[in-house]
Design a protein around this motif. Structure first.
Motif, mmCIF file in Angstrom:
data_model
loop_
_atom_site.group_PDB
_atom_site.id
_atom_site.type_symbol
_atom_site.label_atom_id
_atom_site.label_comp_id
_atom_site.label_asym_id
_atom_site.label_seq_id
_atom_site.Cartn_x
_atom_site.Cartn_y
_atom_site.Cartn_z
ATOM 1 N N LYS A 65 45.855 44.697 47.515
ATOM 2 C CA LYS A 65 46.165 43.397 48.129
ATOM 3 C C LYS A 65 45.497 43.291 49.495
ATOM 4 C CE LYS A 65 49.963 41.267 47.357
ATOM 5 N NZ LYS A 65 51.367 40.787 47.258
ATOM 6 N N PHE A 66 45.509 44.387 50.249
ATOM 7 C CA PHE A 66 44.844 44.398 51.552
ATOM 8 C C PHE A 66 43.355 44.122 51.385
ATOM 9 C CE2 PHE A 66 42.400 46.554 54.832
ATOM 10 C CZ PHE A 66 43.035 46.173 56.007
ATOM 11 N N MET A 67 42.714 44.823 50.453
ATOM 12 C CA MET A 67 41.276 44.650 50.252
ATOM 13 C C MET A 67 40.953 43.247 49.740
ATOM 14 S SD MET A 67 40.046 47.395 51.379
ATOM 15 C CE MET A 67 40.505 49.111 51.683
ATOM 16 N N GLN A 68 41.811 42.704 48.909
ATOM 17 C CA GLN A 68 41.591 41.344 48.434
ATOM 18 C C GLN A 68 41.648 40.355 49.595
ATOM 19 O OE1 GLN A 68 40.826 40.017 45.262
ATOM 20 N NE2 GLN A 68 40.478 38.271 46.635
ATOM 21 N N LYS A 69 42.596 40.562 50.510
ATOM 22 C CA LYS A 69 42.699 39.675 51.666
ATOM 23 C C LYS A 69 41.487 39.811 52.568
ATOM 24 C CE LYS A 69 44.778 36.611 54.139
ATOM 25 N NZ LYS A 69 44.965 35.229 53.636
ATOM 26 N N VAL A 70 41.053 41.043 52.817
ATOM 27 C CA VAL A 70 39.855 41.269 53.635
ATOM 28 C C VAL A 70 38.651 40.587 53.001
ATOM 29 C CG1 VAL A 70 38.217 43.026 54.425
ATOM 30 C CG2 VAL A 70 40.669 43.384 54.719
ATOM 31 N N SER A 71 38.509 40.731 51.690
ATOM 32 C CA SER A 71 37.376 40.125 50.987
ATOM 33 C C SER A 71 37.386 38.605 51.123
ATOM 34 C CB SER A 71 37.415 40.523 49.509
ATOM 35 O OG SER A 71 36.304 40.012 48.819
ATOM 36 N N SER A 72 38.578 38.010 51.087
ATOM 37 C CA SER A 72 38.671 36.552 51.195
ATOM 38 C C SER A 72 38.388 36.063 52.614
ATOM 39 C CB SER A 72 40.054 36.081 50.757
ATOM 40 O OG SER A 72 41.052 36.451 51.704
ATOM 41 N N LEU A 73 38.607 36.922 53.619
ATOM 42 C CA LEU A 73 38.415 36.530 55.014
ATOM 43 C C LEU A 73 37.001 36.803 55.515
ATOM 44 C CD1 LEU A 73 41.765 37.941 56.480
ATOM 45 C CD2 LEU A 73 41.185 35.527 56.190
#
Length: 401
Positions: free
Chosen positions: A255-263
């Protein structure tokens, strides 16, 4: 009693012969291993010995905090021996395992719980952290270009090392996830004229960072918010996270990596600076209970796997293990010079807890399985990135105002 003494003796026979030491028992008896001991571990009562034998580091830590164990000599030698004897692999009863599981559930770093976990460690008061950190309150591994370097310049060199890896340039937008007391953002804004946002879950950190930003005249360039990373919106040229990923939790890595990828903008660079391990293993119960509730030290494979699944291409990995050991040594030494102040601010048991935390952490990096990884990654593929690392080690040209 005879059984306890026999077990202590058995432990001595398993010990590293290169580390002479002795046990001083509650009845006055002394059990020695080798001549000229590096340290003497004093058991104030039989219970302390039994708890060490039964629960290993958890038992040792609790007895040391309570004053039932005392040490004459070198902490580094003590923990090196403990690591050799695998004292960190606690032997827990069924009830203790159940209690640990309940604590795990209560401190799971969900959106609602993460802030409470962070505040338990990071909101002890800025005066307390000033007892061992440098004036910027930078609370992460420094970068030492030479062994006798002072902590202030080594922390600045850490920020410099990271900004070079990120190839920051004027006008870049930078997100700092888990920005602490604002050191990274302030360095980047002061030296690269970037626009930046930092997020933290610690009110003390937010207040300190905002005050420093105002004092340095950087309010129009960077800001710090009291906000969970999962609630950040927008897109950024560069993203950095220093010493925060350890609090994400095993369940929330993807979930952290998904958020980073989206930002992160396509082709943009990010850097993750985190404590980790070579292979997956549980965090020891003492640290979870008394230092970092909800924490988890990920393995390198867990980090890279989560990154890869979310479209983050890994460009560079560096292990700064010995840099963190040296950083912790300097923190612990400064803490000792302020020992009486620490007791006045908290109490003797809490001060002993923090001494144990700093000293055992240094040994974990130096002799154990603890690592400090810096992972540089890119959102997708960027074929315009340099072919070598020369830009990382080149002298930084000052940015003109």
């Amino acid at each position: 009693m005879k059984s306890t003494l026999r077990n202590l003796s058995d432990m001595l026979h398993q010990a590293d012969p290169a580390t002479p030491f002795c046990f001083e028992l509650w009845n006055g008896e002394v059990i020695s291993k080798g001549a000229s001991p590096c340290f003497t571990l004093k058991f104030k009562n039989k219970t302390a010995a039994q708890r060490l034998l039964r629960n290993r580091f958890l038992g040792f830590g609790e007895c040391y905090m309570q004053g039932d164990l005392e040490l004459d000599g070198n902490f580094d030698d003590l923990f090196r021996l403990g690591i050799a004897l695998e004292m960190h692999k606690d032997k827990l009863s069924l009830w203790q395992k159940f209690d640990l599981f309940l604590r795990y559930l209560k401190t799971l770093p969900t959106l609602g719980q993460a802030g409470q976990n962070i505040r338990r460690h990071y909101d002890l008061g800025n005066d307390f952290y000033s007892l061992y950190l440098d004036p910027s309150l930078t609370y992460s591994c420094a970068y030492f270009k030479k062994t006798d370097q002072d902590l202030i310049s080594a922390q600045e060199d850490k920020y410099d090392h990271i900004t070079k890896k990120l190839m920051l340039k004027p006008g870049d937008t930078l997100l700092d996830i888990g920005c602490g007391w604002g050191g990274m953002l302030i360095f980047a804004a002061s030296n690269y004229r970037i626009k930046g946002l930092g997020v933290t879950l610690s009110p003390n950190q937010e207040a300190f960072a905002r005050r420093r930003i105002e004092e340095l005249g950087l309010a129009g360039k960077i800001q710090v918010r009291l906000q969970d990373y999962r609630q950040v919106e927008g897109q950024f040229d560069k993203i950095v996270s220093i010493g925060m990923y350890e609090h994400v939790g095993k369940r929330f890595q993807k979930k952290f990596m998904q958020k980073v990828s989206s930002l992160l903008k396509p082709g943009g660079l990010g850097l993750l600076h985190t404590i980790g391990k070579d292979t997956p293993s549980p965090t020891d119960p003492w640290t979870l209970r008394y230092i970092f509730p909800g924490g988890y030290l990920p393995s390198l494979s867990e980090i890279t796997g989560a990154m890869g699944e979310k479209g983050l291409s890994i460009w560079d990995v560096e292990n700064l293990r010995l840099h963190y050991a040296h950083t912790l040594d300097l923190w612990a030494d400064k803490f000792e010079t302020n020992w009486e102040k620490a007791i006045e601010m908290t109490d003797r048991s809490f001060a002993r807890r923090w001494r144990l935390f700093l000293r055992s952490s240094a040994a974990g990096f130096r002799y154990g399985q603890t690592r400090l990884f810096q992972l540089l990654f890119c959102k997708g593929l960027n074929n315009k990135l340099p072919l070598t690392r020369e830009h990382i080690y080149a002298l930084r040209e000052p940015v003109r105002p």
